[in-house]
Design a protein around this motif. Sequence first.
Motif, PDB file in Angstrom:
ATOM      1  N   TRP A   1      49.772  43.160  42.246  1.00 50.35           N
ATOM      2  CA  TRP A   1      48.375  43.485  42.575  1.00 50.35           C
ATOM      3  C   TRP A   1      48.192  45.001  42.724  1.00 50.35           C
TER       4      TRP A   1
ATOM      5  N   ARG B   1      45.657  47.186  40.600  1.00 48.45           N
ATOM      6  CA  ARG B   1      44.541  47.860  41.280  1.00 48.45           C
ATOM      7  C   ARG B   1      44.604  49.359  40.969  1.00 48.45           C
TER       8      ARG B   1
ATOM      9  N   THR C   1      35.200  34.792  52.253  1.00 51.74           N
ATOM     10  CA  THR C   1      36.383  34.827  51.401  1.00 51.74           C
ATOM     11  C   THR C   1      37.490  33.938  51.960  1.00 51.74           C
TER      12      THR C   1
ATOM     13  N   ARG D   1      41.541  33.093  52.672  1.00 53.01           N
ATOM     14  CA  ARG D   1      42.840  33.730  52.866  1.00 53.01           C
ATOM     15  C   ARG D   1      43.841  32.715  53.409  1.00 53.01           C
TER      16      ARG D   1
ATOM     17  N   CYS E   1      35.881  44.336  46.903  1.00 61.42           N
ATOM     18  CA  CYS E   1      35.418  44.407  45.513  1.00 61.42           C
ATOM     19  C   CYS E   1      35.641  45.778  44.865  1.00 61.42           C
TER      20      CYS E   1
HETATM   21  C1  HEM Z   1      26.609  41.936  43.622  1.00 57.69           C
HETATM   22  C2  HEM Z   1      27.729  41.997  42.958  1.00 57.69           C
HETATM   23  C3  HEM Z   1      29.106  41.694  43.500  1.00 57.69           C
HETATM   24  C4  HEM Z   1      29.475  41.107  44.679  1.00 57.69           C
HETATM   25  C5  HEM Z   1      28.582  40.600  45.810  1.00 57.69           C
HETATM   26  C6  HEM Z   1      30.925  41.057  44.689  1.00 57.69           C
HETATM   27  C7  HEM Z   1      31.679  40.552  45.735  1.00 57.69           C
HETATM   28  C8  HEM Z   1      33.064  40.586  45.777  1.00 57.69           C
HETATM   29  C9  HEM Z   1      33.853  40.179  46.912  1.00 57.69           C
HETATM   30  C10 HEM Z   1      33.303  39.652  48.224  1.00 57.69           C
HETATM   31  C11 HEM Z   1      35.154  40.360  46.589  1.00 57.69           C
HETATM   32  C12 HEM Z   1      36.354  40.144  47.506  1.00 57.69           C
HETATM   33  C13 HEM Z   1      36.914  38.747  47.369  1.00 57.69           C
HETATM   34  C14 HEM Z   1      38.022  38.512  48.377  1.00 57.69           C
HETATM   35  O1  HEM Z   1      38.145  39.229  49.378  1.00 57.69           O
HETATM   36  O2  HEM Z   1      38.763  37.551  48.167  1.00 57.69           O
HETATM   37  C15 HEM Z   1      35.208  40.857  45.229  1.00 57.69           C
HETATM   38  C16 HEM Z   1      36.376  41.143  44.535  1.00 57.69           C
HETATM   39  C17 HEM Z   1      36.408  41.598  43.244  1.00 57.69           C
HETATM   40  N1  HEM Z   1      35.323  41.968  42.467  1.00 57.69           N
HETATM   41 FE1  HEM Z   1      33.379  41.887  43.027  1.00 57.69          FE
HETATM   42  N2  HEM Z   1      31.396  41.602  43.524  1.00 57.69           N
HETATM   43  C18 HEM Z   1      30.328  42.021  42.770  1.00 57.69           C
HETATM   44  C19 HEM Z   1      30.375  42.662  41.538  1.00 57.69           C
HETATM   45  C20 HEM Z   1      31.527  42.978  40.849  1.00 57.69           C
HETATM   46  C21 HEM Z   1      31.581  43.713  39.591  1.00 57.69           C
HETATM   47  C22 HEM Z   1      30.362  44.297  38.880  1.00 57.69           C
HETATM   48  C23 HEM Z   1      32.891  43.752  39.201  1.00 57.69           C
HETATM   49  C24 HEM Z   1      33.532  44.386  37.988  1.00 57.69           C
HETATM   50  C25 HEM Z   1      32.929  45.149  37.118  1.00 57.69           C
HETATM   51  C26 HEM Z   1      33.668  43.053  40.223  1.00 57.69           C
HETATM   52  C27 HEM Z   1      35.028  42.860  40.183  1.00 57.69           C
HETATM   53  C28 HEM Z   1      35.782  42.378  41.234  1.00 57.69           C
HETATM   54  C29 HEM Z   1      37.244  42.262  41.207  1.00 57.69           C
HETATM   55  C30 HEM Z   1      38.150  42.608  40.036  1.00 57.69           C
HETATM   56  C31 HEM Z   1      37.627  41.785  42.468  1.00 57.69           C
HETATM   57  C32 HEM Z   1      39.077  41.522  42.941  1.00 57.69           C
HETATM   58  C33 HEM Z   1      39.578  42.783  43.646  1.00 57.69           C
HETATM   59  C34 HEM Z   1      41.011  42.653  44.169  1.00 57.69           C
HETATM   60  O3  HEM Z   1      41.474  41.526  44.450  1.00 57.69           O
HETATM   61  O4  HEM Z   1      41.648  43.708  44.318  1.00 57.69           O
HETATM   62  N3  HEM Z   1      32.811  42.608  41.198  1.00 57.69           N
HETATM   63  N4  HEM Z   1      33.922  40.997  44.767  1.00 57.69           N
END
Ligand code: HEM
Length: 474
Positions: free
Chosen positions: A107, A111, A352, A354, A421
């Motif tokens: 990861w 990242r 989320t 965990r 995110c």
């Molecule tokens: C309103 C839009 C969005 C919301 C509310 C949102 C919300 C979230 C949340 C809550 C997580 C964390 C999940 C966790 O803790 O298990 C997350 C992870 C992630 N999001 Fe977003 N997201 C949004 C848009 C985006 C966009 C536009 C992208 C990519 C272009 C994206 C890519 C990712 C990725 C790759 C992760 C995993 C990160 C990791 O595990 O290191 N998200 N998102």
Amino acid sequence: MLSHIPGVNQFVPIDLIKADSFLSRLFYSQHYVLYSNAVEMKEKFGPVYKVAQASMLGQIFIHDSDFGKLVATKGAKMFKKDSILNDGFHALFGDHSIFTTNDEVVWKRHRSMLNPAFTDEKLQNNVVKETNKTLSELFKSISQQSIRDVGDDMSNLTLDIIGRAGFGYEFGCTNKSNSTNGNSLSDSTKTILSNLIFFLVSPYQTFSEKTLSSITPIKSLFKSRDVFIDEITNIIKKRRREDAPNENDILSLLLRGTGSDSNDAMLDRELVNNCFIMIVAGHETTSHALTFSLYLLAKHEEIQEQVYDSIKDKIPDHNTRELTYEDYEEKLTHVHHVFDESLRLYPVAVGTNRELTCDVDFKGYRLPKGSLLLFNWYTEFMDEKNFYRPEEFIPSRWGEEGSDNKRHFMYIPFGIGNRSCIGKKFAKIEAVLSLASIMSKYKVTFRDPNAKLHPIQDFTLRSGEVYLKFTERQ
Ligand code: HEM
């Protein structure tokens, strides 16, 4: 003194759940506990309780912003992703991506390789340009047909933006005449998203893919996954052959240095898995967030007019030019507030999952190692101690003094801690510029004045059907 964790049906030991995910998924009731019923459950049991119903067998629910603080400060040591849920993701998206890997070292590597694609500089050049281009295509189709299925429009818009800004790829959703093979990929993406929940509640740990494919929605989901993987593999191959790859998109960045076995290179399967996850994560969330925002603006005409007036005031030439990154940063404060407020009322990710890697004492309870946790932040968004008149849409509350500090660990629609995110700023630029451009060009009203919103809790919170009338401003 540590107390017994309250809740319903306490008898199922966590090991049994892990051993038999089929049992744990016989019925799907997450929507009931996560969104529509979350506030009530918190009132009944307090901020920590155990729920043993259907897919939530033995899961511990946490509704407390101090938990956000714990995740932010000690998260990496105490938690990992929920292993049951992650098994499902592996079958669909592969286990070699930033979102799905269980391996902390992998990861970290993913990242750190993806981070450079999300710097302010990259986003400024890339997301702003592709958002404007895609919006202008959407506006052409609005001029032909003013009653819009907004969920569909926002889905097309965000899929095209992530395709272009992420991979230099034309999904061809907003500008249909442009599409070649884009349609197969956009259809596949939509099929995957709409059938994802059938798969996640199915006994995927117990039965083979072949057996599961006898269930029609799961069969189409696997088929679409295969189309997707083939297409994305072709995009990568084509990109490798190109002399001048697009310098700004995510794929160009990942491709640099790939193909070798060195530690900082992403292998093909990792590239495919990450592209897949970026498209899925980057598209659905933003699309629903935008639909909720437009619904709320249509419902609150006076706020919509205030937003329009502020755009006119701050950007007098707004209707003769495209919006810029400087506008996003400095001039669209009202629109930022609208977006923050709609994500508060309708957080597309309500929490989320965990899994605990050690015993943790929290709020007088011992949460045992191995527990599956569901940290639900929505209830904090709806709590009077954090937001006055929490049920109401009041974007101006975000401009009030001290609001940022007070809400640091509590208002976390994009998650918190190391796994929060990566696309937060991508999504915000895309959403704020889209809302501002739409507001500056159109007034949106309900097609049916009695229309009601019926949010659906799937893997994310979806808006359900929203039809709006777009009337061009003079
Ligand atoms: C309103 C839009 C969005 C919301 C509310 C949102 C919300 C979230 C949340 C809550 C997580 C964390 C999940 C966790 O803790 O298990 C997350 C992870 C992630 N999001 Fe977003 N997201 C949004 C848009 C985006 C966009 C536009 C992208 C990519 C272009 C994206 C890519 C990712 C990725 C790759 C992760 C995993 C990160 C990791 O595990 O290191 N998200 N998102």
